[in-house]
Design a protein around this motif. Sequence first.
Motif, PDB file in Angstrom:
ATOM      1  N   ASP A 286     -23.268 -51.681   6.585  1.00  0.00           N
ATOM      2  CA  ASP A 286     -24.563 -50.931   6.070  1.00  0.00           C
ATOM      3  C   ASP A 286     -25.066 -50.166   6.954  1.00  0.00           C
ATOM      4  O   ASP A 286     -24.838 -50.217   8.124  1.00  0.00           O
ATOM      5  N   THR A 287     -25.877 -48.938   6.713  1.00  0.00           N
ATOM      6  CA  THR A 287     -26.691 -48.171   7.410  1.00  0.00           C
ATOM      7  C   THR A 287     -28.172 -48.439   7.394  1.00  0.00           C
ATOM      8  O   THR A 287     -28.516 -48.290   6.053  1.00  0.00           O
ATOM      9  N   VAL A 288     -28.895 -48.685   8.236  1.00  0.00           N
ATOM     10  CA  VAL A 288     -30.305 -48.962   8.181  1.00  0.00           C
ATOM     11  C   VAL A 288     -31.155 -47.903   9.457  1.00  0.00           C
ATOM     12  O   VAL A 288     -30.654 -47.333  10.036  1.00  0.00           O
ATOM     13  N   ASP A 289     -32.331 -47.682   8.895  1.00  0.00           N
ATOM     14  CA  ASP A 289     -33.015 -46.987   9.904  1.00  0.00           C
ATOM     15  C   ASP A 289     -33.727 -47.990  10.956  1.00  0.00           C
ATOM     16  O   ASP A 289     -34.108 -49.098  10.696  1.00  0.00           O
ATOM     17  N   ILE A 290     -33.781 -47.365  12.047  1.00  0.00           N
ATOM     18  CA  ILE A 290     -34.473 -48.034  13.170  1.00  0.00           C
ATOM     19  C   ILE A 290     -35.212 -47.363  14.128  1.00  0.00           C
ATOM     20  O   ILE A 290     -35.003 -46.196  14.247  1.00  0.00           O
ATOM     21  N   ALA A 291     -36.471 -47.783  14.535  1.00  0.00           N
ATOM     22  CA  ALA A 291     -37.430 -47.133  15.175  1.00  0.00           C
ATOM     23  C   ALA A 291     -37.727 -47.992  16.488  1.00  0.00           C
ATOM     24  O   ALA A 291     -37.905 -49.159  16.529  1.00  0.00           O
ATOM     25  N   PHE A 292     -37.803 -47.207  17.605  1.00  0.00           N
ATOM     26  CA  PHE A 292     -37.926 -47.904  18.945  1.00  0.00           C
ATOM     27  C   PHE A 292     -38.873 -46.926  20.062  1.00  0.00           C
ATOM     28  O   PHE A 292     -38.561 -45.616  19.853  1.00  0.00           O
ATOM     29  N   TYR A 293     -39.469 -47.511  20.908  1.00  0.00           N
ATOM     30  CA  TYR A 293     -40.093 -46.830  21.829  1.00  0.00           C
ATOM     31  C   TYR A 293     -39.336 -46.870  23.051  1.00  0.00           C
ATOM     32  O   TYR A 293     -38.742 -47.817  23.442  1.00  0.00           O
TER      33      TYR A 293
END
Length: 403
Positions: free
Chosen positions: A216-223
């Motif tokens: 599966d492909t997911v969104d990921i947000a990071f600093y």
Amino acid sequence: MISSLQFSAEFAAGPRQVYAAFTSPILLRGWLCDYALFSRVQGNRYLFCWNNGYAAMGQYTTLQAPDRVVFSWMGDGDPAATTVEVAITAEGTGSRIALTHQGLGDGDAWKSSREAVERGWREGLDNLVYFLDTGLDARIMRRPMLGINIGFLEEGTQERLGLPTSDGVLLSGTVEGLGAHNAGLRGGDLVVSLAGHSLKSYSEMAAALVGKKGGDTVDIAFYRGAELHQVQMRLSERPRPPILESVAALAEHLRRTAGELTGELDALLQDVSAADAAARPAPESWSVNENLAHLIFTERFTQMLNFGVMGGDDHIAWPDNNAAQLTPILALYPDTTALVDGLKREMLATVVQVAALPTQTADDLPIFTTISQSMMGLADHAREHYQQMREALEALKAAHGVK
């Protein structure tokens, strides 16, 4: 009206192992809950907790090894306490259980509790079959992999990395070839969102991945520093970890690996001065000696975990890398030579401890797998700290103007 729900399952494992799975904290954490606290004494109370915030508590009222367990059950939101009875019978070389959850009411007040009980035991017993067959937690093995190593947000870390928040999951590194690495993440990144779920801590990652699988492909947000990045990440499938076939094979693997690690360490520290080994390259970074003390602590901690596993409960918390783990070791081993000798002795002690385990330990897959997985990760952890030592020494050379 009061009623019951009944469940059954068949196992290749015998009654003794099935009984232990309901009465051992470490085994319960391998298939039912995420945290279990109790002692195996009839009449004592227990607490089961899950990472999603749910908890259940009660009392073990009957412990009749290896064929009967009875305990009361009061889950979050339940209108009243209920009772769980587990009857275990031998069936050929394996076993069978009949589990009855008694005392459930009806009507709207009980609707969500009945649904949770039915779903929980069906999923739990399915997990238990897998756990006893493989020694692995089905909830983890069926979960996709991110390929991340978790770091600690210690005092000064947020400022050093230039992060605008401390909420999230700090990465100490990523595993080459797996999802996070392929998506461009690296050590020092702070993950703040995964699959649309905001994250404040590592424990929330599991909830974000519910229903997801490898591929599966997911969104990921990071600093990364003060800059927020948002990318897509393909989740990796989880391979089964290698488990050696016997206690002797595991001990030999550890002995061989310890020899390799000590050779690498001797080469790394050759010609390093006492002053450089004791110096921190930066106020918030460990010196060579502090890294060595940490590795000594890790070996001792692992030995305590093995002791706990063999006794049925390995829950010893490692909350962070605070100074209390280092100060007694640095006081006892005042210089680099003493620290290196101490680390080599602790590595040998770990090998000796494993070699002395009863040979039949390997037949108890949940126990042997738990010990093996812990042992197999020691070398990678040591080499991570060897790299930190190299970087510390390089930073000191640069500060002294040495090329």
